[in-house]
Write a protein that holds these residues in place. Sequence first.
Motif, short mmCIF file in Angstrom:
data_model
loop_
_atom_site.label_atom_id
_atom_site.label_comp_id
_atom_site.label_asym_id
_atom_site.label_seq_id
_atom_site.Cartn_x
_atom_site.Cartn_y
_atom_site.Cartn_z
N TYR A 88 6.16 8.89 1.29
CA TYR A 88 5.58 7.55 1.15
C TYR A 88 4.30 7.65 0.32
O TYR A 88 3.52 8.59 0.46
CB TYR A 88 5.27 6.95 2.52
N LYS B 16 -5.73 -0.90 -2.50
CA LYS B 16 -5.28 -1.75 -3.59
C LYS B 16 -6.36 -1.89 -4.67
O LYS B 16 -6.08 -1.81 -5.88
CB LYS B 16 -4.88 -3.13 -3.06
N LYS C 261 -0.77 0.32 -5.03
CA LYS C 261 -1.01 -1.10 -5.21
C LYS C 261 -0.03 -1.98 -4.42
O LYS C 261 -0.37 -3.07 -3.97
CB LYS C 261 -0.91 -1.44 -6.70
N HIS C 262 1.20 -1.49 -4.23
CA HIS C 262 2.24 -2.30 -3.61
C HIS C 262 2.47 -1.95 -2.14
O HIS C 262 3.42 -2.44 -1.53
CB HIS C 262 3.55 -2.15 -4.39
N SER C 263 1.60 -1.12 -1.57
CA SER C 263 1.78 -0.70 -0.18
C SER C 263 1.51 -1.86 0.78
O SER C 263 0.82 -2.84 0.45
CB SER C 263 0.83 0.46 0.16
N GLY C 264 2.06 -1.71 1.99
CA GLY C 264 1.85 -2.70 3.03
C GLY C 264 1.20 -2.10 4.25
O GLY C 264 0.98 -0.87 4.34
N HIS D 283 9.86 -2.10 1.42
CA HIS D 283 10.74 -0.92 1.49
C HIS D 283 10.25 0.08 2.53
O HIS D 283 11.04 0.62 3.30
CB HIS D 283 10.82 -0.26 0.11
N TYR E 167 16.88 1.94 2.84
CA TYR E 167 16.74 2.03 1.40
C TYR E 167 17.09 3.41 0.84
O TYR E 167 16.81 3.69 -0.32
CB TYR E 167 15.31 1.65 0.97
N HIS F 147 8.65 6.27 -1.70
CA HIS F 147 8.61 4.82 -1.50
C HIS F 147 7.16 4.33 -1.45
O HIS F 147 6.31 4.95 -0.80
CB HIS F 147 9.31 4.45 -0.18
N GLU F 148 6.89 3.21 -2.14
CA GLU F 148 5.56 2.61 -2.13
C GLU F 148 5.58 1.16 -1.67
O GLU F 148 4.72 0.73 -0.90
CB GLU F 148 4.92 2.69 -3.52
N SER F 149 6.54 0.38 -2.12
CA SER F 149 6.61 -1.05 -1.80
C SER F 149 6.54 -1.30 -0.30
O SER F 149 7.24 -0.65 0.49
CB SER F 149 7.92 -1.63 -2.35
N GLY F 150 5.69 -2.23 0.09
CA GLY F 150 5.49 -2.51 1.51
C GLY F 150 6.77 -2.87 2.25
O GLY F 150 7.03 -2.38 3.35
#
Length: 405
Positions: free
Chosen positions: A329, A364, A333-336, A304, A315, A299-302
């Motif tokens: 994890y 990022k 670029k899409h991490s939060g 998620h 998820y 998982h990368e998206s913040g």
Amino acid sequence: MEQKEIKGIYANIPAKIETIDCTLRDGEQAPGVWFTLEEKLRLAKLLSEAGVDVLDAGFPASSRADTEAMQEMKSMGLRSSIGATARAVHNDIVAAERAHADEVFLFIPTSDFRIQQTLGADRSKALGMLKATAEEAAGRAMGVNLVFEDATRASFSSLMLFMNTLLASVPIKRIIVCDTVGCTFPYAMERLIAHLYDAVPKDVRLCAHCHNDFGLAVANTLASVAAGASSITCTVNGIGERAGNADLAETIAALEHLLFVGHSIRPDYLPVLAREVERISGIHTSPTKPVTGFNVYRHESGVHVDGMLKNAKSYEYLPSSWVGAKTEYVLGKHSGAALVRHLLKQANIDAGEETVYQILGSVKKAMEKRGKERHKQAYSDCLQFRTQALSGVRIADFLAQHVSD
């Protein structure tokens, strides 16, 4: 949806299915793919250890190597039954017995189109061929499976004629309904199997053999089980002719977690089988391939990652632990901020929010500045490997070498 709700919708759904794996036969028929004897034996052992009930282990009438491999498999004492694919001709039955097969997958076209194209015959002659060879296989103490090729393009009356004639004269283990060109869809498959379920004695198993030309092989296989089929056929990684077959891992995962149907497969073996078949076939799967793909539990998206850190069910409906994997994890670029805080905490580093966002900004920027040279090289290498590994003998070279003026 719960198990009792599924049973309420699908009255004929079995409590447990048996698995027939076709990787050693249909999988090896994928263009450019071949397995050595050692590879076949290792794969057969892994499949048996994984809990596969029946191996469609080869086509001995067409290959001396298949005969030798099946003889060796028989001597290995595998838990899986050893099956041989055979046409409805005498020599194929003899070859199956020579290969020490426990059972025969006896196939014949059932659509009038394929009967005419393949056999140059009519329905009556095809039925006579099937009956004679089924009786011969049974007389040689091999279990008989009727494989109705191109069944989804056959008339229902044709299927009933073949089925009733054979059931009246030969002990049949399974009737395997083939979507040979992958042209049906789940609702149609469900209705076909449901009609056959009502007509077949309950001691004869119904089974679907689905091809993936429209990406529906797994869905059609699940639809067949929902309608009453108690056996399935699959291949590891879905390899096979053209677009391949129903994928073993995807089908088993969906049966257990979506339809609540039991099986004998060990889920922790699914990634092992996937990697082994990638290695010996030369066909590499996508990172996003369901169940066994490289990215499935990463998982990368913040948004998620934040949800996953609070509750893994957010998820991952299919738990990573089911196949013996671990959730991972990825900083990108899409991490939060939630992931940065989590990683700092794991490293026992006490940092304020300013530091968290400073780190996140640096990550990022670093990702956005990365070149894609590695992507391009990997793509180029993949194309080159695929062209070389999956190519057969060049037809022009073969003709030049073997056909004289």
